[in-house]
Design an enzyme around this catalytic site. Structure first.
Site, PDB file in Angstrom:
ATOM      1  N   ASP A  44       3.698  -0.145  -7.931  1.00 33.87           N
ATOM      2  CA  ASP A  44       4.255   0.789  -8.288  1.00 33.87           C
ATOM      3  C   ASP A  44       5.046   1.053  -9.625  1.00 33.87           C
ATOM      4  O   ASP A  44       5.834   0.002  -9.515  1.00 33.87           O
ATOM      5  CB  ASP A  44       5.075   1.613  -7.437  1.00 33.87           C
ATOM      6  CG  ASP A  44       6.158   2.970  -8.107  1.00 33.87           C
ATOM      7  OD1 ASP A  44       6.178   3.440  -8.953  1.00 33.87           O
ATOM      8  OD2 ASP A  44       6.621   3.331  -7.484  1.00 33.87           O
ATOM      9  N   CYS A  84       5.094   8.577 -10.382  1.00 34.75           N
ATOM     10  CA  CYS A  84       4.328   8.151  -8.837  1.00 34.75           C
ATOM     11  C   CYS A  84       3.660   9.609  -8.016  1.00 34.75           C
ATOM     12  O   CYS A  84       2.473   9.480  -8.137  1.00 34.75           O
ATOM     13  CB  CYS A  84       5.907   7.963  -8.047  1.00 34.75           C
ATOM     14  SG  CYS A  84       6.755   6.452  -8.916  1.00 34.75           S
ATOM     15  N   HIS A 134       4.853   8.794  -0.420  1.00 34.77           N
ATOM     16  CA  HIS A 134       5.088   9.753  -1.356  1.00 34.77           C
ATOM     17  C   HIS A 134       4.349  10.999  -1.746  1.00 34.77           C
ATOM     18  O   HIS A 134       3.983  11.530  -3.462  1.00 34.77           O
ATOM     19  CB  HIS A 134       5.447   9.107  -3.268  1.00 34.77           C
ATOM     20  CG  HIS A 134       6.686   9.577  -3.779  1.00 34.77           C
ATOM     21  ND1 HIS A 134       7.232   9.355  -5.618  1.00 34.77           N
ATOM     22  CD2 HIS A 134       7.555  10.926  -3.340  1.00 34.77           C
ATOM     23  CE1 HIS A 134       8.593   9.917  -5.604  1.00 34.77           C
ATOM     24  NE2 HIS A 134       8.166  10.762  -5.265  1.00 34.77           N
TER      25      HIS A 134
END
Length: 490
Positions: A44, A84, A134
């Site tokens: 990430d 994200c 997420h």
């Protein structure tokens, strides 16, 4: 012994979820083999400019650098939306953000979508997910970020059965997750290391059966200073170089951020080494596809900015390696751009699986197996709704653009905004958009962008229109803007 294994390290793609997948012609091979395993490892916020194999002489990434010598190296891997959750939605579905609807963090990805795990599961694969998810999000009216500490219901796991997942956390040294039964468990120490150990265990238990495993790390996403001390001790800020587009007044801050950011990168590189060693010891390395990439980058004070969502290369370009000796050979380079929605169909092509009609990305597997360039002139970049750290009041704006092998072109709601020749100006310090001598080039790139928008049914409307269409609420004060916000820093 298994014949093929597919390993991928990355960040995620998007889908059409209203209809049953339409089957297209399957790839065939002269020598049919066992189905490839897929191990997808996602970092990430690891930008393309922060790996040794793409020219960074400061960051210590020996395992990735060695891997690059055996891999197809993508020099222009472009995230469709540099943040994200939208990236993840586009990865797992092969669709663009305005199709699957996750163009804003913490909004719910459609339960009924056709996804990577559902596709491989239908093909007989075991499926597993470890780490950051997420994609569950919160419903309209719920407290922003409220879902980040809650378990993901079984029906919202998009086809993954083995489950050690936290919706979101950036506390990498005091990290918990929820298992298949939604029981809270804790990762020991630096969570990326424990998650990697769990992935190794999963691989060893499933090495004789086809499986899909996603390993999703939180670092090197900020907070930057939380890597294990041994890795932080490897970097002295004053010894690090900064990109020339970092303003003088921010260079000391950039060096301090870089020292801690690189510490995370080196820690993850160590984990990659452990994972590769385990795959070798499991007896499946010779025919393993290994892909390394990330969701998006981080500005790290380039142009005086931190983090993502921006249209500049530090934000939109990510590292991407694919190692698959059986079909791709080793040590090749690809310079044509590849976009987030292209990852899933390309993986399906390499796996000899049919590609559902819901997928919008392109399958480049045949080009890769032939050793050719992709034949893809441009990758789409977008920000339908600015939010959080780049909300309207912080200078955020809606934009659409294209990144080609050589150029970046971006429009905002007022019209052409940015034009860079990235070969002559790799740090994007000279905006050519208003220079008459580049009008023909600008018109050509604008035409490419229009083709992309037409193909994805994107009318490029103001942010509020998309929020209304998907029945979303802005988080806190994300919607507040100056009436002349588009002209700010224009």
């Amino acid at each position: 012994m298994r014949t093929f294994t597919l390993f991928i390290l990355s960040g995620l793609l998007g889908l059409n979820f209203s209809c049953k997948p339409k089957v297209t012609e399957q790839h065939t091979s002269e020598n049919p083999s066992s189905p490839p395993n897929i191990v997808f490892v996602l970092a990430d916020q690891w930008r393309a400019q922060s790996v040794g194999f793409l020219g960074n002489k400061d960051v210590i990434t020996p395992n990735l650098d060695s891997l690059a010598k055996e891999s197809t190296v993508f020099h222009n891997a472009v995230t469709v939306m540099a943040v994200c959750a939208p990236w993840r939605g586009s990865f797992i579905s092969g669709q663009y953000p305005l199709t699957h609807g996750v163009f804003y963090n913490d909004k719910p990805f459609p339960t009924e979508a056709t996804t990577i795990a559902k596709i491989y599961k239908e093909a007989g694969y075991e499926t597993g997910y470890i780490g950051k998810w997420h994609l569950n999000g919160h419903e309209r009216g719920e407290e922003p970020f409220s879902a980040r500490n809650q378990p993901v219901p079984k029906e919202r796991r998009q086809g993954f059965d083995y489950w050690k997942v936290r919706e979101v956390t950036h506390n990498y040294n005091n990290s918990y997750y929820f298992d298949e039964e939604n029981q809270k468990q804790f990762w020991e120490g630096y969570d990326a290391f424990s998650q990697t150990d769990s992935a190794i265990s999963y691989i060893n238990k499933n090495k004789d059966n086809p499986f899909l495993l996603v390993l999703s790390w939180g670092p090197p996403h900020d907070p930057y200073h939380t890597a294990p001390q041994a890795y932080r001790d490897m970097y002295e800020p004053s010894a690090l170089s900064v990109r020339p587009n970092v303003p003088t007044e921010f260079q000391d801050s950039a060096r301090n951020v870089l020292a801690n950011y690189y510490a995370h990168c080196t820690a993850l590189d160590h984990a990659i080494g452990d994972l590769l060693k385990a795959i070798d010891q499991a007896g499946i390395a010779d025919n393993t596809i290994f892909v390394f990439t990330s969701e998006h980058g981080d500005m790290i004070m380039s142009k005086g900015m931190l983090k993502k969502q921006r249209p500049w290369d530090e934000s939109i370009k990510v590292p991407l390696l694919i190692r698959y000796p059986e079909k791709l050979g080793k040590g090749t380079n690809v310079y044509d751009p590849i976009n987030t929605p292209d990852l899933l169909p390309t993986l399906l092509g390499l796996s000899d699986l049919a590609i559902p009609g819901s997928i919008e990305g392109k399958d480049f597997s045949s080009k890769l197996m032939a050793g050719d360039e992709l034949g893809n002139e441009a990758a789409l970049i977008m920000l339908p709704v600015p939010f959080h750290e780049w909300k309207f009041l912080n200078g955020g704006r809606e934009y659409r653009g294209v990144r080609t092998k050589k150029y970046t072109y971006v429009r905002d709601l007022l019209g052409p905004w940015l034009l860079y020749d990235n070969e002559k100006d790799p740090y994007q310090m000279h905006n050519l958009v208003d220079m008459p001598q580049f009008s023909q080039l600008k018109n050509h790139l604008d035409g490419l962008l229009n083709e992309k928008l037409k193909a994805t049914n994107d009318e490029f409307l103001p942010a509020d229109e998309y929020m209304k269409k998907w029945n979303y609420l802005y988080d806190r004060n994300d919607s507040i803007r100056d009436e002349n916000y588009l002209q700010i820093n224009r």
